[in-house]
Enzyme design. Sequence first.
Site, PDB file in Angstrom:
ATOM      1  N   LYS A 282       0.660  -1.266  -0.196  1.00  0.00           N
ATOM      2  CA  LYS A 282       0.146   0.442  -0.358  1.00  0.00           C
ATOM      3  C   LYS A 282       0.740   1.459   0.098  1.00  0.00           C
ATOM      4  O   LYS A 282       1.873   1.509   0.937  1.00  0.00           O
ATOM      5  CB  LYS A 282      -0.691   0.213   0.992  1.00  0.00           C
ATOM      6  CG  LYS A 282      -1.542   1.067   1.030  1.00  0.00           C
ATOM      7  CD  LYS A 282      -2.627   1.515   2.729  1.00  0.00           C
ATOM      8  CE  LYS A 282      -2.779   2.653   2.985  1.00  0.00           C
ATOM      9  NZ  LYS A 282      -4.160   2.992   4.513  1.00  0.00           N
TER      10      LYS A 282
ATOM     11  N   ASP B 177      -2.586  10.601   3.480  1.00  0.00           N
ATOM     12  CA  ASP B 177      -4.281   9.617   4.373  1.00  0.00           C
ATOM     13  C   ASP B 177      -4.479  10.633   4.550  1.00  0.00           C
ATOM     14  O   ASP B 177      -4.365  10.948   5.717  1.00  0.00           O
ATOM     15  CB  ASP B 177      -3.631   8.572   4.875  1.00  0.00           C
ATOM     16  CG  ASP B 177      -5.477   7.837   5.059  1.00  0.00           C
ATOM     17  OD1 ASP B 177      -6.150   8.712   4.327  1.00  0.00           O
ATOM     18  OD2 ASP B 177      -5.710   7.256   5.630  1.00  0.00           O
TER      19      ASP B 177
ATOM     20  N   LYS C 275      -9.885  12.748   8.160  1.00  0.00           N
ATOM     21  CA  LYS C 275      -9.658  12.446   9.432  1.00  0.00           C
ATOM     22  C   LYS C 275      -9.468  13.536  10.464  1.00  0.00           C
ATOM     23  O   LYS C 275      -9.495  14.912   9.718  1.00  0.00           O
ATOM     24  CB  LYS C 275      -8.554  12.122   9.376  1.00  0.00           C
ATOM     25  CG  LYS C 275      -8.239  10.412   8.849  1.00  0.00           C
ATOM     26  CD  LYS C 275      -6.313  10.187   9.137  1.00  0.00           C
ATOM     27  CE  LYS C 275      -6.566   8.662   8.306  1.00  0.00           C
ATOM     28  NZ  LYS C 275      -7.354   7.756   8.806  1.00  0.00           N
TER      29      LYS C 275
ATOM     30  N   ASP D  51       1.199   6.659   5.341  1.00  0.00           N
ATOM     31  CA  ASP D  51       0.657   5.177   4.970  1.00  0.00           C
ATOM     32  C   ASP D  51       1.354   5.155   3.581  1.00  0.00           C
ATOM     33  O   ASP D  51       0.502   4.218   2.551  1.00  0.00           O
ATOM     34  CB  ASP D  51      -0.666   6.673   4.388  1.00  0.00           C
ATOM     35  CG  ASP D  51      -1.719   4.811   4.493  1.00  0.00           C
ATOM     36  OD1 ASP D  51      -1.964   4.374   5.056  1.00  0.00           O
ATOM     37  OD2 ASP D  51      -3.095   5.421   4.342  1.00  0.00           O
TER      38      ASP D  51
ATOM     39  N   ASP E  58     -12.455   6.719   3.310  1.00  0.00           N
ATOM     40  CA  ASP E  58     -10.847   7.141   4.325  1.00  0.00           C
ATOM     41  C   ASP E  58     -10.293   5.850   4.269  1.00  0.00           C
ATOM     42  O   ASP E  58      -9.763   5.329   4.829  1.00  0.00           O
ATOM     43  CB  ASP E  58     -11.330   7.419   6.062  1.00  0.00           C
ATOM     44  CG  ASP E  58     -10.145   7.250   6.720  1.00  0.00           C
ATOM     45  OD1 ASP E  58      -8.450   7.614   6.187  1.00  0.00           O
ATOM     46  OD2 ASP E  58     -10.120   7.950   7.144  1.00  0.00           O
TER      47      ASP E  58
ATOM     48  N   GLU F 241      -9.274   3.741   2.280  1.00  0.00           N
ATOM     49  CA  GLU F 241      -8.598   4.015   0.342  1.00  0.00           C
ATOM     50  C   GLU F 241      -7.845   3.331   0.354  1.00  0.00           C
ATOM     51  O   GLU F 241      -7.891   2.728  -0.791  1.00  0.00           O
ATOM     52  CB  GLU F 241      -8.005   5.462   0.060  1.00  0.00           C
ATOM     53  CG  GLU F 241      -6.565   5.307   1.289  1.00  0.00           C
ATOM     54  CD  GLU F 241      -6.751   5.014   2.424  1.00  0.00           C
ATOM     55  OE1 GLU F 241      -8.054   5.696   3.057  1.00  0.00           O
ATOM     56  OE2 GLU F 241      -5.235   4.919   3.137  1.00  0.00           O
TER      57      GLU F 241
ATOM     58  N   ARG G 117      -7.839  -0.260   0.593  1.00  0.00           N
ATOM     59  CA  ARG G 117      -7.771  -1.900   0.746  1.00  0.00           C
ATOM     60  C   ARG G 117      -8.223  -1.445  -1.167  1.00  0.00           C
ATOM     61  O   ARG G 117      -8.514  -2.200  -1.936  1.00  0.00           O
ATOM     62  CB  ARG G 117      -9.497  -1.972   1.325  1.00  0.00           C
ATOM     63  CG  ARG G 117     -10.512  -1.146   1.164  1.00  0.00           C
ATOM     64  CD  ARG G 117     -11.446  -1.346   2.537  1.00  0.00           C
ATOM     65  NE  ARG G 117     -10.820  -0.905   3.635  1.00  0.00           N
ATOM     66  CZ  ARG G 117     -11.344  -0.941   5.062  1.00  0.00           C
ATOM     67  NH1 ARG G 117     -12.501  -1.517   5.155  1.00  0.00           N
ATOM     68  NH2 ARG G 117     -10.435  -0.661   6.152  1.00  0.00           N
TER      69      ARG G 117
END
Length: 504
Positions: free
Chosen positions: A269, A274, A281, A292, A351, A353, A355
Site C-alpha cells: 500500500k 492519507d 480524518k 501510509d 478513508d 482507501e 483496500r
Amino acid sequence: MTDLTLTSTSPASLKVDALVVGVAKGANGVVLVPGAADVDKAFKGRLAATIESLGGTGKSGEVTKLPSWAVSATVIAAVGVGDEAVGGRRTPAVYDHEALRRAAGAAVRALAGTRRVGIALPADDATAAGAVAEGALLGAYAFRDYRVASKADHKEPVGRISLVSGAARDRAVKAAVSRAQELIPAVLLSRDWVNTPPSDLPPAALADAAVAAAKAAGVKAEVLDEKALKKAGYGGILGVGQGSSRPPRLVKLTYSGGRGRRHLALIGKGITFDSGGLSLKPAQAMEWMKSDMGGAAAVIAATTVIARLGLAVDVTCWAPLAENMPSGSAQRPSDVLRIYGGTTVEVLNTDAEGRLVLADAIARASEDRPDVMVDVATLTGAQLVALGSRTAAIMSNDDTLRDEIFAAAKRAGEAMWPMPLPAELRKSMDSEVADIANMGDRYGGMLVAGLFLQEFVGEGLRWAHLDIAGPAWNEAKPHGYTPKGGTGAAVRTLVQLAEDMAAG
Ligand code: BES
Ligand code: MN
Ligand code: ZN
C-alpha cells in the site's frame, strides 16, 4: 551509510572511540555477556562490578558509559541484554538473537556522534554475528535531511563499526554479516521514504525513487502513470488518487532468480498521504499519515535486497501509489468504482482507501498466477486496537502460508501475530448498489479489511496480508534499534520469506 567490518582483534586492543560490551541481569547482580572476556581481564575481573556500581542493572536496552584507561578504547558502553542466558553443563549459554539485535542497536544509538565503535557482544556463530551486525546498522540511523539550524543538535550516526568475532574468518559468519550489509541499508531507505515529508514525496516522486533503487539493484522497473492506469482499468487507484493535484502511479518491479523458480508477488500500500479524503480524518489522526506508504516502501526495499542477494526466487513487486486528498475532484462517499478486472465497489468511506488501491494491485498480480502473494499495508486503525503499536498482523487464506510467515518474522526478529479471516464478517460489506462496499462491521475492522482484500485474490492462489499500521511508525520513544518515526517494518520478514522459498 555506516561502514561495518568483522575483526578477530581482541576488543581490549581495538583502536576505536567507544567499545560496546554486554551485561545481563544475573541471579546475584550484573554479569558480563560473552564476548568481553579480554576487556574484563584488563579490568582485573571487575568490569561487571564496576558497571553495577555506576547503576547498571543489565536491563534490556540500558546503556552505561564509563571512561577507560585499561583498554585502547576511550569509552566503554555497557548495554543491557536483559536476563542472563543460562547454559547447561555441556551447552554454552545462548542469548536470543533478537535480544542481541536490540542491544547492539540501543548501544549504537546511544553512541551517536561517535566516529569509531567496536562491538564485543556474542558473535561467534553466524546467527549471533548476523543479529549483532543487523542491530548495530539499524541503530546507526538518523533522519537529518530537513535539519538546517538544528542540525548540530542532532548527532550524526556512528560512522564506523568494528564487530569482534572469535570466528571472523568463518564462512557462515562472514556470510551473515554480508547479508546484514545488503539487508539493512534497504530497511533504512524505507525509513527515509516514510520520514520524508509528503509534500516532497507525491506518487510520482516515490515512483521515481523506487525505479532508482530498483535499477541500482539490477531490478527491472516499470511505472504506469494516470493515463496508463485509466487505459488498463485501474479504477481503485484512480478513484483514490483523483482528489489530489498529484496523480497516482502503479510501480511494477520484476526480478528473476532463474528459470523454474518459485514466484513470489509482493504488493504494498502506497498512500503517500492519507487525509481521509472527503471522509476527512480529525487533525490528530492525520499526524502520522505520511507513513501510509510504509507497505509500498517495504515491498520495494525487500525486492531490491532479494535481487542483491541473488536469491533463487522470482519476484514481482507491485506498489500502487496515490495521495488521498479532499477536493472538488475527490471521490465521494457513495461513488462506485470499477476495480481492475471488473468488480465494482461502493465507496462508503473515502478513508478506507488502502483496500481500494490494493484491490487493483491484487487483482492484477493474480493474473500472473504467482506461487505466493503477500500484501503489506498500513491498513487499519483496528490493527493498533487489536495488537498494539508494535505487533503486525498476519492474515491468510492458507494456514500453512500464515505459519511460514509467522516463522519467518520470528527468525527476522519482527513482531507479528496470526489473525483469522472469519467468513461471517463478509456479509457486513454487502452493498445496496455494487458488488461489495469498502466498509463493514466496525468490530473486527482489521479482519473486515482483510476479507475485503481476499475478494480480489485469484481463484486457488495462496495469499497473505500483513497489516503494519502500528509497526510502520514509532510514535513513542526510540527503543532497541527502532528510532522514532519510520521503522522500516516488514522488510526483514519479506526477505526471510523469500530466502525460505528459495531454499525449499
Ligand atoms: N491509513 C489508515 C489506517 C491507519 C490508522 C494507519 C492509524 C496507521 C495508523 C487507513 O487508510 C484508514 O483510514 N482506515 C480506516 C478504515 C475505516 C474507515 C473503515 C480506519 O482504520 O479507521
Ligand atoms: Mn484512510
Ligand atoms: Zn490509509
